[in-house]
Design a protein around this motif. Structure first.
Motif, PDB file in Angstrom:
ATOM      1  N   GLN A  31       0.820  -1.214   0.000  1.00  0.00           N
ATOM      2  CA  GLN A  31       0.000   0.000   0.000  1.00  0.00           C
ATOM      3  C   GLN A  31       0.852   1.261   0.000  1.00  0.00           C
ATOM      4  N   ARG A  32       1.991   1.227   0.652  1.00  0.00           N
ATOM      5  CA  ARG A  32       2.879   2.401   0.672  1.00  0.00           C
ATOM      6  C   ARG A  32       3.305   2.769  -0.758  1.00  0.00           C
ATOM      7  N   GLU A  33       3.581   1.757  -1.566  1.00  0.00           N
ATOM      8  CA  GLU A  33       3.987   2.002  -2.954  1.00  0.00           C
ATOM      9  C   GLU A  33       2.810   2.518  -3.783  1.00  0.00           C
ATOM     10  N   ILE A  34       1.619   2.027  -3.494  1.00  0.00           N
ATOM     11  CA  ILE A  34       0.427   2.536  -4.188  1.00  0.00           C
ATOM     12  C   ILE A  34       0.257   4.014  -3.858  1.00  0.00           C
ATOM     13  N   CYS A  35       0.463   4.376  -2.610  1.00  0.00           N
ATOM     14  CA  CYS A  35       0.377   5.790  -2.203  1.00  0.00           C
ATOM     15  C   CYS A  35       1.374   6.624  -2.996  1.00  0.00           C
ATOM     16  N   ARG A  36       2.596   6.142  -3.085  1.00  0.00           N
ATOM     17  CA  ARG A  36       3.642   6.887  -3.792  1.00  0.00           C
ATOM     18  C   ARG A  36       3.298   7.036  -5.271  1.00  0.00           C
ATOM     19  N   ARG A  37       2.875   5.960  -5.884  1.00  0.00           N
ATOM     20  CA  ARG A  37       2.592   5.982  -7.319  1.00  0.00           C
ATOM     21  C   ARG A  37       1.366   6.813  -7.670  1.00  0.00           C
ATOM     22  N   THR A  38       0.372   6.815  -6.813  1.00  0.00           N
ATOM     23  CA  THR A  38      -0.868   7.537  -7.111  1.00  0.00           C
ATOM     24  C   THR A  38      -0.935   8.912  -6.471  1.00  0.00           C
ATOM     25  N   LYS A  39       0.054   9.227  -5.622  1.00  0.00           N
ATOM     26  CA  LYS A  39       0.075  10.493  -4.874  1.00  0.00           C
ATOM     27  C   LYS A  39      -1.165  10.649  -3.990  1.00  0.00           C
ATOM     28  N   LYS A  40      -1.603   9.528  -3.441  1.00  0.00           N
ATOM     29  CA  LYS A  40      -2.755   9.553  -2.546  1.00  0.00           C
ATOM     30  C   LYS A  40      -2.289   9.313  -1.118  1.00  0.00           C
ATOM     31  N   LYS A  41      -3.036   9.847  -0.182  1.00  0.00           N
ATOM     32  CA  LYS A  41      -2.710   9.677   1.224  1.00  0.00           C
ATOM     33  C   LYS A  41      -3.006   8.242   1.651  1.00  0.00           C
ATOM     34  N   PRO A  42      -2.228   7.733   2.629  1.00  0.00           N
ATOM     35  CA  PRO A  42      -2.430   6.349   3.078  1.00  0.00           C
ATOM     36  C   PRO A  42      -3.872   6.022   3.486  1.00  0.00           C
ATOM     37  N   ALA A  43      -4.530   6.930   4.188  1.00  0.00           N
ATOM     38  CA  ALA A  43      -5.915   6.664   4.607  1.00  0.00           C
ATOM     39  C   ALA A  43      -6.828   6.495   3.396  1.00  0.00           C
ATOM     40  N   ASN A  44      -6.608   7.306   2.348  1.00  0.00           N
ATOM     41  CA  ASN A  44      -7.431   7.187   1.144  1.00  0.00           C
ATOM     42  C   ASN A  44      -7.171   5.873   0.433  1.00  0.00           C
ATOM     43  N   VAL A  45      -5.900   5.486   0.339  1.00  0.00           N
ATOM     44  CA  VAL A  45      -5.567   4.222  -0.326  1.00  0.00           C
ATOM     45  C   VAL A  45      -6.155   3.047   0.449  1.00  0.00           C
ATOM     46  N   THR A  46      -6.066   3.099   1.772  1.00  0.00           N
ATOM     47  CA  THR A  46      -6.646   2.027   2.589  1.00  0.00           C
ATOM     48  C   THR A  46      -8.140   1.908   2.327  1.00  0.00           C
TER      49      THR A  46
ATOM     50  N   ILE B 187      -9.841   2.914  -0.343  1.00  0.00           N
ATOM     51  CA  ILE B 187     -10.075   2.449  -1.708  1.00  0.00           C
ATOM     52  C   ILE B 187      -9.817   0.947  -1.808  1.00  0.00           C
ATOM     53  N   VAL B 188      -8.700   0.494  -1.238  1.00  0.00           N
ATOM     54  CA  VAL B 188      -8.369  -0.938  -1.295  1.00  0.00           C
ATOM     55  C   VAL B 188      -9.418  -1.751  -0.540  1.00  0.00           C
ATOM     56  N   ASP B 189      -9.882  -1.250   0.604  1.00  0.00           N
ATOM     57  CA  ASP B 189     -10.938  -1.951   1.342  1.00  0.00           C
ATOM     58  C   ASP B 189     -12.175  -2.137   0.469  1.00  0.00           C
ATOM     59  N   ARG B 190     -12.574  -1.082  -0.222  1.00  0.00           N
ATOM     60  CA  ARG B 190     -13.775  -1.163  -1.074  1.00  0.00           C
ATOM     61  C   ARG B 190     -13.561  -2.115  -2.248  1.00  0.00           C
ATOM     62  N   LEU B 191     -12.372  -2.027  -2.860  1.00  0.00           N
ATOM     63  CA  LEU B 191     -12.077  -2.930  -3.979  1.00  0.00           C
ATOM     64  C   LEU B 191     -12.021  -4.380  -3.507  1.00  0.00           C
ATOM     65  N   GLU B 192     -11.496  -4.591  -2.327  1.00  0.00           N
ATOM     66  CA  GLU B 192     -11.417  -5.949  -1.778  1.00  0.00           C
ATOM     67  C   GLU B 192     -12.816  -6.485  -1.478  1.00  0.00           C
ATOM     68  N   SER B 193     -13.701  -5.634  -0.983  1.00  0.00           N
ATOM     69  CA  SER B 193     -15.069  -6.073  -0.678  1.00  0.00           C
ATOM     70  C   SER B 193     -15.824  -6.458  -1.950  1.00  0.00           C
ATOM     71  N   LYS B 194     -15.370  -5.947  -3.089  1.00  0.00           N
ATOM     72  CA  LYS B 194     -15.976  -6.285  -4.389  1.00  0.00           C
ATOM     73  C   LYS B 194     -15.224  -7.420  -5.083  1.00  0.00           C
ATOM     74  N   SER B 195     -14.245  -7.989  -4.402  1.00  0.00           N
ATOM     75  CA  SER B 195     -13.408  -9.086  -4.928  1.00  0.00           C
ATOM     76  C   SER B 195     -12.622  -8.671  -6.171  1.00  0.00           C
TER      77      SER B 195
END
Length: 159
Positions: A47-62, A64-72
């Protein structure tokens, strides 16, 4: 209207239309952006690398990933190098949806540029690239840190 305001308003309008298009895929443009980032790495990213690559804050990435994971659409796997780190990877379902949603976004992009000749598009891209560099330089001065990858470097696209 100042150029920075015009760019902000345009970006918001583009995101709103993109989100309406993506609604039928049950993802937002922000979620799609993270999925596109993950597609660049066959083995996923922490997730840290996703934050760096997308320029998003860790809380936002978490979130987003939570929502994507809930959708499989993504899954988290423990890193073989460090059990404390989770690697986020696209699932097969996620890759399939990404391919479909990307096709819709290519169509959207072509409609966005309808009636604008290629030379004018190139000039606009060059102007926006220069503005991005200026913002990057201001950001570096303010933070005292190192530069982040440009949108072109993050996506690997020359568009």
């Amino acid at each position: 209207m100042p150029l920075n305001r015009a760019i902000c308003l345009l970006a918001r309008d583009i995101q709103n239309v993109a989100d309406r298009i993506l609604r039928s895929y049950d993802v937002t443009s922000e979620q799609l952006y993270v999925m596109q980032c993950l597609a660049e790495g066959d083995t996923g990213y922490p997730q840290r690398e996703i934050c760096r690559r997308t320029k998003k804050k860790p809380a936002n990435v978490t979130r987003i990933v939570d929502r994507l994971e809930s959708k499989s659409l993504v899954s988290r796997k423990t890193s073989p190098l460090d059990r404390r780190v989770y690697i986020v990877v696209l699932t097969g379902r996620g890759r399939s949806l990404l391919q479909q949603a990307n096709a819709a976004m290519v169509d959207f992009s072509s409609k966005l540029c309808a009636g604008i000749d290629l030379e004018s598009q190139d000039i606009a891209r060059g102007t926006l690239a220069a503005i991005c560099r200026n913002v990057e330089h201001m950001s570096i001065k303010q933070s005292g840190g190192s530069p982040r990858p440009s949108p072109r470097e993050r996506t690997g696209n020359d568009e």
